[in-house]
Write an enzyme that holds these catalytic residues in place. Sequence first.
Site, PDB file in Angstrom:
ATOM      1  N   LYS A  43     -86.714-103.845 -20.424  1.00  0.00           N
ATOM      2  CA  LYS A  43     -88.062-104.411 -20.357  1.00  0.00           C
ATOM      3  C   LYS A  43     -88.811-104.046 -19.079  1.00  0.00           C
ATOM      4  CE  LYS A  43     -88.160-106.713 -24.219  1.00  0.00           C
ATOM      5  NZ  LYS A  43     -89.316-106.830 -25.074  1.00  0.00           N
TER       6      LYS A  43
HETATM    7  C1  LIG Z   1     -81.989-108.660 -24.688  1.00  0.00           C
HETATM    8  C2  LIG Z   1     -83.033-107.972 -25.507  1.00  0.00           C
HETATM    9  N1  LIG Z   1     -82.654-107.129 -26.458  1.00  0.00           N
HETATM   10  C3  LIG Z   1     -83.549-106.502 -27.246  1.00  0.00           C
HETATM   11  C4  LIG Z   1     -84.892-106.714 -27.129  1.00  0.00           C
HETATM   12  C5  LIG Z   1     -85.840-106.055 -28.102  1.00  0.00           C
HETATM   13  O1  LIG Z   1     -86.656-105.061 -27.552  1.00  0.00           O
HETATM   14  P1  LIG Z   1     -88.150-104.905 -28.039  1.00  0.00           P
HETATM   15  O2  LIG Z   1     -88.879-106.139 -27.615  1.00  0.00           O
HETATM   16  O3  LIG Z   1     -88.648-103.691 -27.321  1.00  0.00           O
HETATM   17  O4  LIG Z   1     -88.159-104.748 -29.514  1.00  0.00           O
HETATM   18  C6  LIG Z   1     -85.318-107.607 -26.156  1.00  0.00           C
HETATM   19  C7  LIG Z   1     -86.724-107.952 -26.053  1.00  0.00           C
HETATM   20  O5  LIG Z   1     -87.096-109.079 -25.825  1.00  0.00           O
HETATM   21  C8  LIG Z   1     -84.381-108.249 -25.316  1.00  0.00           C
HETATM   22  O6  LIG Z   1     -84.753-109.122 -24.370  1.00  0.00           O
END
Ligand SMILES: Cc1ncc(COP(=O)(O)O)c(C=O)c1O
Length: 325
Positions: A43
Amino acid sequence: MYFNNIVETIGNTPLVKLNKVTDGIKGTVLAKVEYFNPGNSVKDRMAVKMIDDAEKAGLLKPGGTIIEGTSGNTGMGLALTAIARGYKCIFTMSDKQSKEKQDILKAVGAEVIVCPTNVPADDPRSYYSIARKLNAEIPNSFYPNQYDNPSNAEAHYETTGPEIWAQTEGNITHFAAGVGTGGTICGTGKFLKEQNPAIVSIGLDTYGSVFKKYKETGIFDENEIYSYKTEGIGEDILPKNVDFDLIDLFIKVTDKDAALMTRRLAKEEGLFVGWSCGSAVFGALEYAREHLQEDDTMVIVLPDHGTRYLGKIYNDEWMREQGWL
Ligand SMILES: Cc1ncc(COP(=O)(O)O)c(C=O)c1O
């Protein structure tokens, strides 16, 4: 050589081959290990991009306050960027997120407001609604809204996609990532499919989330929604960053399968990663077992680090309480 601040170290994370959990699978399976980012998650990439773009658009001015609903990792990226640029941060979070995530955000100077999980997204008590309300009330505040902000997916189009293409020397055939806001899979997938339209993009979803059924039927089914434990992926809304045309298929993974695979990644691969990493690997390997050929190369994104889950999936007592050990 040095960096001017910690934000400049974001990106260029390593691609690491999985060797043990892939037993019996044809082809090469590589993990994009995103905990190498300074905030220990994928992120960071989109957080700095959302702030860069808001500054350019005049939406965020010196001394401003950044307000976001976050499961923790976006908050960390925003907080690190806010420190480098002199902004305040207020984050709303649902109460199912690990205590570690709240404490980490406080450690880097953010104010954290914990909201109930078991209310609909449009309920005034939800963490989405509280973030919106604070944004309306606090002068000179900016609400990035990672769900609908195009800068989120663009960050991955500009960084994650090109990195993976270069690191695999164009040999990637399959791309897998968990889907929360959709930024990672859609931004990265868009870039990769532009290089080679044959690349298959696999979205990992949770039971309790609306994505898979929506992709397969076009129906937003409220009966699909229930509370689940995996953090970061699956949604009870359709974020604008999820472009269903860029995701070829979804696979749902249970909380338990994800937790057990995460623990295997730590023990068998030395990858001390977060819970949704287990979801991504478990689901991607289920697909790989059936479809991957000798010459294929699959890349799976591992979004964050294990420290955030010490009180949960890495805690034997907690695992026993769930009936998972
Ligand atoms: C631990 C974790 N895994 C996966 C994701 C998913 O990524 P995206 O928001 O880019 O779809 C997030 C997003 O909040 C996350 O915090």
